[in-house]
Write a protein that holds these residues in place. Structure first.
Motif, PDB file in Angstrom:
ATOM      1  N   SER A 151       0.826  -1.204   0.000  1.00  0.00           N
ATOM      2  CA  SER A 151       0.000   0.000   0.000  1.00  0.00           C
ATOM      3  C   SER A 151       0.863   1.258   0.000  1.00  0.00           C
ATOM      4  O   SER A 151       0.570   2.224  -0.707  1.00  0.00           O
ATOM      5  N   LEU A 152       1.916   1.243   0.789  1.00  0.00           N
ATOM      6  CA  LEU A 152       2.836   2.387   0.840  1.00  0.00           C
ATOM      7  C   LEU A 152       3.577   2.539  -0.485  1.00  0.00           C
ATOM      8  O   LEU A 152       3.671   3.641  -1.034  1.00  0.00           O
ATOM      9  N   ASN A 182       2.757   1.458  -3.497  1.00  0.00           N
ATOM     10  CA  ASN A 182       1.888   1.767  -4.636  1.00  0.00           C
ATOM     11  C   ASN A 182       1.127   3.068  -4.487  1.00  0.00           C
ATOM     12  O   ASN A 182       0.419   3.478  -5.413  1.00  0.00           O
ATOM     13  N   GLY A 183       1.210   3.681  -3.326  1.00  0.00           N
ATOM     14  CA  GLY A 183       0.479   4.923  -3.100  1.00  0.00           C
ATOM     15  C   GLY A 183      -1.021   4.712  -3.136  1.00  0.00           C
ATOM     16  O   GLY A 183      -1.746   5.486  -3.751  1.00  0.00           O
ATOM     17  N   GLU A 184      -1.506   3.671  -2.457  1.00  0.00           N
ATOM     18  CA  GLU A 184      -2.929   3.334  -2.459  1.00  0.00           C
ATOM     19  C   GLU A 184      -3.743   4.417  -1.743  1.00  0.00           C
ATOM     20  O   GLU A 184      -3.380   4.875  -0.662  1.00  0.00           O
ATOM     21  N   PHE A 185      -4.844   4.813  -2.370  1.00  0.00           N
ATOM     22  CA  PHE A 185      -5.720   5.836  -1.819  1.00  0.00           C
ATOM     23  C   PHE A 185      -7.146   5.332  -1.767  1.00  0.00           C
ATOM     24  O   PHE A 185      -7.537   4.450  -2.519  1.00  0.00           O
ATOM     25  N   ARG A 197      -8.666  12.502  -1.599  1.00  0.00           N
ATOM     26  CA  ARG A 197      -8.276  11.095  -1.626  1.00  0.00           C
ATOM     27  C   ARG A 197      -7.422  10.839  -0.389  1.00  0.00           C
ATOM     28  O   ARG A 197      -6.437  11.518  -0.155  1.00  0.00           O
ATOM     29  N   PRO A 240      -4.937   8.560   1.893  1.00  0.00           N
ATOM     30  CA  PRO A 240      -4.008   7.428   1.786  1.00  0.00           C
ATOM     31  C   PRO A 240      -4.428   6.287   2.718  1.00  0.00           C
ATOM     32  O   PRO A 240      -4.877   6.517   3.837  1.00  0.00           O
ATOM     33  N   TRP A 300      -2.327   3.604   3.496  1.00  0.00           N
ATOM     34  CA  TRP A 300      -1.217   2.992   4.221  1.00  0.00           C
ATOM     35  C   TRP A 300      -1.190   3.322   5.716  1.00  0.00           C
ATOM     36  O   TRP A 300      -0.781   2.459   6.504  1.00  0.00           O
TER      37      TRP A 300
END
Length: 166
Positions: free
Chosen positions: A114-115, A117-120, A127, A129, A131
């Motif tokens: 998650s960190l 890939n920059g998951e939001f 948006r 985050p 992570w």
């Protein structure tokens, strides 16, 4: 013992931080309600609240375990002989430690992914985050597992630990 004092300090600190966060979240929700009443809702409130609830729960679970305030129903166990009650208590502490250490282990890869890939969460104006919530899960699970392990070792070795209080 240094490990117990460090765990207790971290447990208390995260509980207080989680309580402050929950208190601040009340004002965000109130502001969103007021803004919705006048026709201009706050963008991203749903996403912020959803991720915050996960973070708050995992910040406070270690305190619930260590302070002895974790929910348990003992109405059936209380009818058993004391030796059986102690054995069940030890088994439950071991199971609690195992579950939370498993959650810690299972959560590491998704948190790192998650960190990286920059998951939001959310679309549009805000948006959020994901992570931080994922890392709160692994940190909270690790601390919860550690607190269960401390209680387990204290019970097996016959140590009396004071209940954690503010």
């Amino acid at each position: 013992m240094l490990l117990i004092r460090l765990s207790d300090w971290l447990t208390r600190s995260l509980m207080v931080l989680g309580a402050v966060w929950a208190f601040a979240l009340c004002f965000l929700i109130l502001a969103d309600i007021v803004c919705r009443a006048i026709g201009t809702p706050l963008s991203g409130t749903k996403e912020l609240v959803a991720n915050s609830v996960v973070i708050i729960v995992f910040m406070q679970v270690g305190y619930a375990i260590r302070s002895g305030s974790m929910l348990r129903a003992t109405f059936v166990v209380d009818m058993l002989p004391p030796a059986v009650q102690r054995l069940l208590f030890i088994l439950c502490l071991a199971a609690g430690a195992g579950i939370f250490f498993f959650l810690l282990h299972a959560g590491i890869t998704p948190a790192l992914r998650s960190l990286a890939n920059g998951e939001f969460d959310g679309e549009g104006a805000l948006r959020v985050p994901v992570w931080p919530a994922r890392f709160a899960i692994i940190i909270g699970a690790g601390l919860a597992g550690l607190n269960y392990l401390i209680l387990l070792l204290a019970e097996i070795l016959g140590f009396r630990l004071a209940n954690l209080e503010l």
